[in-house]
Write an enzyme that holds these catalytic residues in place. Sequence first.
Site, mmCIF file in Angstrom:
data_model
loop_
_atom_site.group_PDB
_atom_site.id
_atom_site.type_symbol
_atom_site.label_atom_id
_atom_site.label_comp_id
_atom_site.label_asym_id
_atom_site.label_seq_id
_atom_site.Cartn_x
_atom_site.Cartn_y
_atom_site.Cartn_z
ATOM 1 N N ASP A 52 3.531 -10.584 -10.409
ATOM 2 C CA ASP A 52 3.737 -10.884 -8.997
ATOM 3 C C ASP A 52 4.495 -12.201 -8.823
ATOM 4 O OD1 ASP A 52 1.713 -8.753 -7.571
ATOM 5 O OD2 ASP A 52 0.939 -9.453 -9.484
ATOM 6 N N ASN A 156 4.324 -2.148 -6.532
ATOM 7 C CA ASN A 156 4.597 -1.457 -5.282
ATOM 8 C C ASN A 156 5.747 -2.106 -4.506
ATOM 9 O OD1 ASN A 156 2.241 -3.388 -5.146
ATOM 10 N ND2 ASN A 156 2.642 -3.201 -2.961
ATOM 11 N N HIS A 250 0.233 -2.081 -12.916
ATOM 12 C CA HIS A 250 0.347 -3.075 -11.842
ATOM 13 C C HIS A 250 -0.943 -3.193 -11.048
ATOM 14 C CE1 HIS A 250 1.925 -5.588 -8.706
ATOM 15 N NE2 HIS A 250 1.640 -4.680 -7.782
ATOM 16 N N HIS A 259 -7.259 -6.809 -2.645
ATOM 17 C CA HIS A 259 -7.117 -5.348 -2.636
ATOM 18 C C HIS A 259 -8.376 -4.631 -3.096
ATOM 19 C CE1 HIS A 259 -2.890 -5.402 -1.631
ATOM 20 N NE2 HIS A 259 -2.642 -6.238 -2.611
#
Length: 367
Positions: A52, A156, A250, A259
């Site tokens: 990230d 994503n 991921h 999340h």
Amino acid sequence: MASRFIRSLLISFIVTPAFLFSLCLISVSAELPRLEHPTKADGSLSFLVVGDWGRKGAYNQSQVALQMGWIGEKLSINFVISTGDNFYDDGLRSINDPAFENSFTKVYTAKSLQKPWYNEEVAPCSGGIAVTQLRLCLVEGRDDRKGRELILVLGNHDYRGNAMAQLDPVFRNIDSRWLCMRSFVVNSEIAEFFFVDTTPFVDKYFLRPKHHRYDWRGVLPRKDYLSNLLKDLDLALRNSAANWKFVVGHHGIRSAGHHGDTKELVKQLLPVLEANEVDLYINGHDHCLQHISSNTSPIQFLTSGGGSKAWKGEFNTSNRDGLRFYYDGQGFMSVQLTPTDASVYFYNIYGRVMHSLNLSKGLYSAA
């Protein structure tokens, strides 16, 4: 059935002076592409993990990269793994997008980090033969970077842009570290790394994409794609004779971050990992560093998603089961391996060790 016969075409090309890669096109459906990577002379292996990160150096990305360079040199790392979301906020627009250089080439400049990058994404190559049929073998070169690689997965946010752009070999002309695949295996003698494309598992990206547009080329029909991926992964894990088995994706399977657990992976991917005695599941997605131990298997869940912008104060208080460590700031992870021992360290942006994990096991013996 002509499609069942093995057809091979050997293609060789120089990626850098340090590496000669041989690619063999193999028409075998139930086999993930494989990369062979040697250990050090003493039989050990070391690598870094970051995720990230792609923000043009902002949000402490450059500071994390600086510390990665120092730790990479100290450990004489073999390669680096990226856990995805390589370019924010919406991946790359095209092969001409300056974000590639501004977020990658111009940020990870340390000598210890100058290694080829491999991405999990797959695209068709010329003649309609899919890159999923490639088997890649590493042949050592002679310069001071030999035996080192940097390995990536797509997140994503990468799928929100032109995912196919990240696959284009033209990027090797800009930065020779960059190579792209989707799900694949890296065999490093004492360990095997199984890279899994997790974004297509997540229902909301298909059912509730909001204003986002995802590049699903190569993924649809989704049901067939996921079914084949799980079958191929299970086969690769069952056939593995490595002493250590690490799976990289991921999205987190278990997470106390923003999340939380990814329910689709808990249902579909986790049973495959547990059945095949995987040691570590490594992911990004949550912008933090964390370590969770499984209560039902030996799997350790490790998150390294602090490559740039972190989510300060984002903590799921209802998801503490098995939680060993959680840090809501930027940083990265290192792993040092021998045939019988594994040492994992989490670092912040100052290079300080925030948490460590040590594992030991006997040598693998095939039945």
